[in-house]
Design a protein around this motif. Structure first.
Motif: not given
Length: 827
Positions: A8, A73, A75, A195-196, A734-737, A742, A767, A769
């Motif tokens: 990361s 996004a 969790q 998260p923001r 870029y926020q891919d989890r 990733y 921005q 996921g």
């Protein structure tokens, strides 16, 4: 953990470098771009509001669905099989809605509540009198109980306490008299960071650490750390929340797993988890309430009667004091719907095949009495009116049998019903419910013997919705109504007692779904909603179903042709898009009359750029079951068959065929670019390219990277980057989890191909996921794909516009004959 955290950190640095590189070398890369207007339409989500008809049949609540991609996004957390969102404690699989509108069924009047704060609407529920709609409003911090008064047109919060929905699917229920609600509230308030939240501009050290798990948990073990977390989330406090007045606590906090109020709103049936048994619990034990103690409480929380305490929860002294007693099992606790406060349950001795039904009534001071004898195991009871109820019995793990009986004389004349016995494969059948005079949910019964069912029959591969009446005495179905071509129309709810007036949802191939009110008595139909077409530019686009036989297996897809296509004008470029395969267990309605849905995430949008598009729906994806050479051969043979067919039909220009996909379908894209030379370029979004970066992709322990290194290397397409001859567009959020995808996956593949001198472009959406949710980023994704395809597909075949006659149709007119003048015989 160290590797993933380090990845990361590297990803953040690498992404900044990539973005800077694009700014330096491509002046057009800065800022979000938009595609053409026709392609931009695809960000419109075809979303038909769900309809919830009030008990009196006067109002209809229309609920705007929340697109699943919009909370990629979020969790989620998992404990004992519970998939929940920690911030709100609500289950993650509950339908969530963005907006709420009310429609009067008779007059067409519309009410749009304006005082509802921003958040997700969950569990909308009408009061029995049809005046109030209660719902959960979920925000990023908590979930609260709200109610809308349709008479006064006012929305208000009922309590500032956050709800606790962790151990139960729905944390509140209406009292049957519509005076208020019973709700389970949190005791341990948990705060989470938004998260923001804006990051501190001051430079700070970034510390990443990992520690050995001192409480290692096996697949079936529920360790001490998880137990403490479970207790923190599960502890709740029941409250009675009246519509007028202040909320009152009911008893003390406990680990509630279920509760329900009696029809007369005077008592509560509560189930509490025996927390001492938590180390012995697993997912199945929690689902079956194996360790729950059931009690009847008064509305102030005073225990009036203990219905059942499982043998496992008794202490050793209690067990030893009755060493020869046979353990009693009690299940299926339900309030009788035709009585004020009478509880019924099934009871049997351990090991018995049959059960008995027992009941107890307020004030719960007398011993329970035998209600009915049964043969076999009881599943549940469906209450109707004073003359009819249905006892559902468990025949085996997958089969239920249904028996009609009178609630007043349950042991007499019990009739076995053929409600679902003759249900054909791929057909559905569902009983219609209503509320009785006490305000309790019951079966809709007419004349003490007739039930109403809605469903669909599958005929010739298509579903035909219907409404029917069932005679419980004659075991006979009578059709009331069914959908007819060219429409697909299904029943939402039945309004009238005789089943002749009902609300439907109706759609056709070119018309989006809308709600209608049907009255068969007067043969009238009234349209209740008017949803516009979300994709106007697609109304005249040709769409066909295509199938390809690959080694005995049928590969299916949707094929789109631009309006300008004419075989006589030459072949055109083709985009083959690979969609993620849908789970086989998901049953979807099938009909030639269903409205055609589109989205921005497959290839259909680019038919507007003049290309043919083939959306493949069932190509295999990399998995623990399908991988290695078997997957490679399947992909290679499928691609060859698809391309050969399109070329043979005179459609595809073999030098202008592109392929694209998202997620594991993107992995297939890169694999095909390396294994074949069929495609001029590829588009790969949010894929998994290097399995060594996701060391548990194929499972735990014996299937991990450290025990099966060759399997991970052989299935990593990054090791085939040198074999890719076509160009490649990589896009990643870029926020891919998502597990295995990733953003470092795309960064590593880009780096490899760039160093190999390949033609490759990487677009990072900051921005988004795994599923792109921000509209400006979805539009930019479409723009990038459109520009990339134009780079490889243009110039397109020109459509010749001429008034001249084609050469094939030219022909010579016969030459005019000369006129011969003969002398007259008469001079």
């Amino acid at each position: 953990m160290i590797n993933s955290s380090g990845s990361s950190l590297f990803a953040a640095t690498f992404c900044v470098c990539v973005l800077l590189m694009f700014q330096c070398f491509d002046a057009q890369a800065s800022g979000y771009k938009q595609p053409s207007e026709s392609i931009a339409e695809f960000v419109n989500v075809y979303d038909v509001p769900d309809a919830l008809v009030s008990p009196k049949g006067r109002w209809m609540a229309l609920l705007d669905n929340k697109d699943a991609a919009q909370f990629g996004a979020v969790q989620n957390q998992h404990l004992l099989g519970i998939d929940f969102i920690p911030a709100s404690s609500m289950h993650a699989d509950i339908p969530r809605y963005l907006g709420l509108t009310f429609k009067h069924i008779d007059t067409g009047a519309v009410i749009r509540p304006s005082a509802i704060p921003e958040g997700n609407i969950l569990h909308p529920s009408w009061s029995a009198n049809g005046r109030y709609l209660a719902f959960v409003l979920e925000t990023e911090q908590a979930a609260h109980l709200w109610v809308y008064d349709i008479k006064q047109k006012k929305t208000r919060i009922l309590s500032q306490f956050p709800l606790n929905g962790f151990t139960m699917n729905k944390p509140f229920e209406w009292l049957a008299d519509s005076s208020g609600l019973i709700a389970n509230f949190q005791v341990n308030k948990r705060f989470t960071t938004s998260p923001r939240q804006t990051q501190n501009s001051k430079q700070q050290p970034l510390v990443v650490s990992a520690s050995a798990n001192l409480n290692r948990v096996t697949g079936s073990e529920f360790g001490p750390v998880q137990q403490d977390e479970f207790k923190a989330f599960a502890l709740g406090q029941l409250y009675k929340v009246p519509l007028q007045g202040r909320a009152n606590a009911i008893g003390e906090p406990a680990y509630f797993s279920d509760f329900s109020a009696s029809p007369d709103a005077t008592n509560l049936l509560v189930a509490m988890i025996d927390i001492a048994q938590l180390p012995n619990m697993n997912n199945a034990a929690l689902t079956r309430q194996k360790y729950s103690v059931w009690q009847i409480w008064g509305m102030r929380g005073v225990p009036l009667y203990e219905v059942y305490r499982p043998q496992e929860t008794l202490n050793i002294a209690d067990v030893l004091s009755k060493p020869f007693s046979q353990s009693i099992i009690k299940r299926v606790f339900q309030w009788r719907a035709d009585k004020g406060a009478t509880l019924v349950w099934a009871e049997s001795s351990d090991g018995d095949d049959s059960e008995s039904l027992y009941s107890i009534s307020a004030p719960f001071k007398r011993a329970p009495r035998l209600y009915a004898e049964t043969e076999g195991r009881v599943s549940h009871i469906l209450w109707g009116d004073s003359q009819l109820a249905i006892l559902a019995m468990r025949e085996d793990a997958d089969t239920l049998s249904y028996h009609a009986f009178s609630p007043l004389t349950p042991d007499r004349k019990r009739v076995k019903l053929s409600l679902f016995n003759d249900l054909p494969h791929d057909s559905t059948r569902e009983l219609i419910f209503t509320k009785n005079d006490m305000g309790v949910d019951v079966l809709k019964v007419a004349g003490g013997r007739y039930l109403f069912l809605k469903g669909s029959n599958r005929e010739n591969g298509g579903d035909i919705p219907y409404l029917s009446r069932f005679d419980t005495r004659g075991n006979l179905f009578t059709s009331i109504w069914q959908s007819s071509a060219p429409y697909f129309e299904q029943v939402v709810d039945v309004i009238s007692d005789d089943g002749m007036r009902f609300v439907t949802q109706k759609q056709s191939k070119n018309n989006p779904a809308n709600y209608f009110s049907r009255n068969l008595t007067f043969d009238t139909v009234e349209q209740l909603t008017k949803n516009s077409h979300p994709y106007p530019s697609m109304q005249n686009i040709s769409k066909e179903q295509m199938s390809f036989n690959v080694g005995g297996r049928v590969i299916e897809g949707d094929f789109y042709l631009p309006n300008s296509f004419n075989p006589s004008n030459g072949r055109i470029p083709v985009l083959v898009w690979l969609n993620a395969q849908q789970p086989q267990s998901d049953r979807k309605m099938k009909s030639p009359f269903l409205f055609t849905e589109f989205n921005a995430f497959d290839g259909a949008a680019f038919v507007h750029d003049g290309y043919a598009v083939l959306n493949i729906n069932n190509l295999d994806l990399l998995s623990q079951q399908v991988h290695g050479e078997a997957l490679t051969a399947h992909l290679r043979d499928s691609a060859q068959t698809i391309v050969s067919t399109l070329v043979a039909q005179g459609i595809a220009d073999k030098d202008k065929i592109a392929i694209g996909g998202h997620g594991l379908a993107a992995t297939n894209v890169v694999k095909l670019l390396a294994e074949t030379d069929l495609f001029v370029t590829g588009i790969a979004r949010s894929g998994t390219y290097n399995l060594t970066l996701t060391p548990f992709f194929f499972g735990e322990r014996e299937h991990s990277l450290w025990s099966s290194q060759s399997q991970y290397v052989d299935n990593s397409v990054v090791f085939q980057a040198n074999e890719v001859t076509a160009s490649l567009l990589l896009i990643h959020g870029y926020q891919d989890r998502e597990k295995g995808s990733y953003p470092v996956q795309s960064e590593r593949l880009f780096s490899a191909m760039n160093d190999l001198g390949k033609s490759v472009r990487l677009v990072v959406l900051p921005q988004s996921g795994h599923l792109y949710s921000e509209q400006d980023e979805v539009l930019h994704m479409l723009y990038e794909q459109s520009q990339w395809l134009k780079l490889h597909f243009e110039p397109l075949p020109e459509v010749e516009v001429s008034d001249s006659i084609p050469q094939l149709l030219r022909f010579e007119l016969p030459a005019p004959q000369k006129t011969v003048t003969y002398p007259s015989p008469w001079g």
